[in-house]
Design a protein around this motif. Structure first.
Motif, mmCIF file in Angstrom:
data_model
loop_
_atom_site.group_PDB
_atom_site.id
_atom_site.type_symbol
_atom_site.label_atom_id
_atom_site.label_comp_id
_atom_site.label_asym_id
_atom_site.label_seq_id
_atom_site.Cartn_x
_atom_site.Cartn_y
_atom_site.Cartn_z
ATOM 1 N N ASN A 196 0.777 -1.030 -0.028
ATOM 2 C CA ASN A 196 0.085 -0.140 -0.041
ATOM 3 C C ASN A 196 0.930 1.233 0.176
ATOM 4 O O ASN A 196 1.390 1.424 0.870
ATOM 5 N N GLY A 215 -1.287 4.012 2.426
ATOM 6 C CA GLY A 215 -1.735 3.696 3.832
ATOM 7 C C GLY A 215 -0.648 2.724 4.597
ATOM 8 O O GLY A 215 0.322 2.820 4.285
ATOM 9 N N GLU A 216 -1.376 2.089 5.421
ATOM 10 C CA GLU A 216 -0.236 1.242 6.361
ATOM 11 C C GLU A 216 0.076 -0.215 5.787
ATOM 12 O O GLU A 216 -0.801 -0.589 5.352
ATOM 13 N N ASN A 251 3.768 3.661 7.273
ATOM 14 C CA ASN A 251 3.088 4.336 6.288
ATOM 15 C C ASN A 251 4.121 4.693 5.116
ATOM 16 O O ASN A 251 5.053 5.434 5.561
#
Length: 177
Positions: free
Chosen positions: A136, A139-140, A167
């Protein structure tokens, strides 16, 4: 002659080291360092540790090591050797191609200098490989870091490990383990 050798040594060092700004994000622990940069659809990674053995990273396991996309590497006789593996159990990983996957990593550089192993590589955020989890970019992600000790045997258990929620875009992270 001494000056010439010093200049040659400097160029060799600069050729295998990370430049400021090359990797804008970094996690540094007492044992290991993970630096990275995102670029379109790829993640560029630098792993470094005071070990003469392997260094590795795992992305987004389902539980413990299971389901993670692992990249492990070591430098042997000046040559970087990388493997792309998948977490096949809670505490086990095996070569990705044994399970229908493939090598999705591009090796960039590796060095073993003064007992410190440093590897650089890139990998796609979405490889399309059946065994690779999506990374990702906004995101995380759960990141596993580890390194071995003494030998360049990727089958030897790690002497160091850590787990982070990261992140990749902002560089913010929390240590989980």
């Amino acid at each position: 002659m001494r000056f010439f050798l010093s200049v040659c040594a400097l160029f060799l060092f600069l050729g295998t080291s990370v430049y400021a700004g090359e990797y804008p994000h970094r996690i540094k622990t007492s044992e290991m360092e993970f630096s990275w940069r995102l670029d379109a659809d790829r993640l560029y990674v630098n792993l470094s540790a005071f070990t003469k053995s392997w260094v590795g990273i795992g992305f987004n396991p389902v539980k413990k090591m299971k389901g993670a996309n692992f990249i492990l590497g070591h430098v042997e006789n000046g040559v970087l050797k990388l493997v792309d593996e998948v977490g096949t159990g809670l505490t086990r990983h095996q070569n990705d191609n044994l399970f229908g996957g493939g090598m999705d990593v591009t090796a960039i550089a590796g060095s073993l200098v003064n007992g410190r192993t440093n590897i650089e590589f890139s990998l796609p955020l979405q490889s399309g490989d059946i065994n690779d989890s999506e990374i990702n970019s906004r995101g995380e992600n759960i990141i596993l870091l580890a390194h071995g000790w003494k030998m360049n045997n990727l089958r030897k258990k790690h002497s160091y490990r850590a787990k982070f929620k990261v992140n990749l875009q902002t560089g913010k992270y929390v240590k989980l383990l």
